[in-house]
Enzyme design. Sequence first.
Site, short mmCIF file in Angstrom:
data_model
loop_
_atom_site.label_atom_id
_atom_site.label_comp_id
_atom_site.label_asym_id
_atom_site.label_seq_id
_atom_site.Cartn_x
_atom_site.Cartn_y
_atom_site.Cartn_z
NE ARG A 26 -14.35 -5.51 7.54
CZ ARG A 26 -14.79 -6.57 8.20
NH1 ARG A 26 -15.97 -6.50 8.84
NH2 ARG A 26 -14.09 -7.68 8.24
CE1 TYR A 74 -4.53 -14.49 0.34
CE2 TYR A 74 -4.06 -13.74 -1.89
CZ TYR A 74 -4.04 -13.53 -0.53
OH TYR A 74 -3.51 -12.37 -0.02
NE ARG A 132 -4.46 -4.24 0.22
CZ ARG A 132 -3.46 -4.95 0.73
NH1 ARG A 132 -2.67 -4.41 1.63
NH2 ARG A 132 -3.27 -6.20 0.37
NE ARG A 152 -6.43 -3.04 5.25
CZ ARG A 152 -5.38 -3.86 5.17
NH1 ARG A 152 -5.32 -4.91 5.98
NH2 ARG A 152 -4.40 -3.63 4.33
CG ASP A 169 -10.69 -9.23 -1.40
OD1 ASP A 169 -10.35 -10.40 -1.65
OD2 ASP A 169 -10.07 -8.51 -0.61
#
Length: 362
Positions: free
Chosen positions: A43, A160, A30, A34, A81
């Site tokens: 974003r 998921y 990652r 973020r 993703d």
Amino acid sequence: MTEFPPLKNDLILRAARGEKTERAPVWIMRQAGRYLPEFREEREKHDFFTICRTPELATLITLQPINRYDGLFDAAIIFSDILVIPQALGLVVEMVPGKGPHFPSPLEEPADIDNRLNKKVDVYKELGYVFDAITMTRKALEGRVPLLGFIGAPWTLMSYMIEGGGSNTLSKSKTWLFKYPEESKRLLQIITDVAVDFLIGQIKAGAQMVQVFESWGGELSPHDFKLFSLPYIKQIADRVKKQLKDDAVPMTIFCKGSWYALESLSEIGYDTISLDWTIDPAYAKSITKGRVTLQGNMDPSILYGGDEIIRSTVRTMLEGFGTNERYIVNLGHGILPTVDPEAVRVFLTTVHSVGLELNKNS
């Protein structure tokens, strides 16, 4: 065949192939995301999956950490993703701020496999935007570092798709395994088939190394891991390498929490095993016996502890794994969103300086 700029730094590829390196290469899971203010700025302008589906934006964000930490990362990983595969299979996935991924209508019963999932997925039609982003990014990198592609492993994606998002217990997806084992295996195979095609497409588009994320592997018992995870991740490595032949690239498997599977994971065709922070380097090396490259495994929360603990932990990690053969530095899971970017700089510069120092003294 697309022409790409010549590669200037092949350290991570040499490490994955088991060749000697002048220091241990480094990247972090990652790393494009973020914790970077420049990512958060983008974003605010765009929906998460809009970024994934827009090659120019995915390229921009993939390059952000490479530009910010110029010369410190030894690989870029494409911004995408793992849940694009469920999307390609026909499920709606949303990224909800503050919550994470959300499936408004998850799979509820085995009949949903036939009634709601696409029977045949053309990855070039459904996921071509990822391939376009990889090709664009590979060119934009100008050979500075290799570009990594990735997928989610079948068990993790199945979870998921049934849970509808993250879960502390995976009770719904585990109910499928134990109540509907054959239907579960059928769903896992459907996901596997798409995963194989998707990885091959990524490599053909320009990915120079790929990683398979079995993020919820540790939620399975050793017995159930052998039934519902191992056969499918093995199949992915076998089929991708068989179909690509001489064009195959190094492949990494990351099964978070599956310490008990290290020996099996070192025998199923992957070049690198990524480790979470619960696995001791000496133990990992004793089990894998040099058959694979090891990657990892600093606890991401160490990055909150200040410069001194970051430096000492990196040194201990490098001393444990070694610095010049069959080792790639990484965190034991993805970087957390509230980490100070300057803590990452301390981590990276320490990897470089201590790695060179230990190599010189070895």
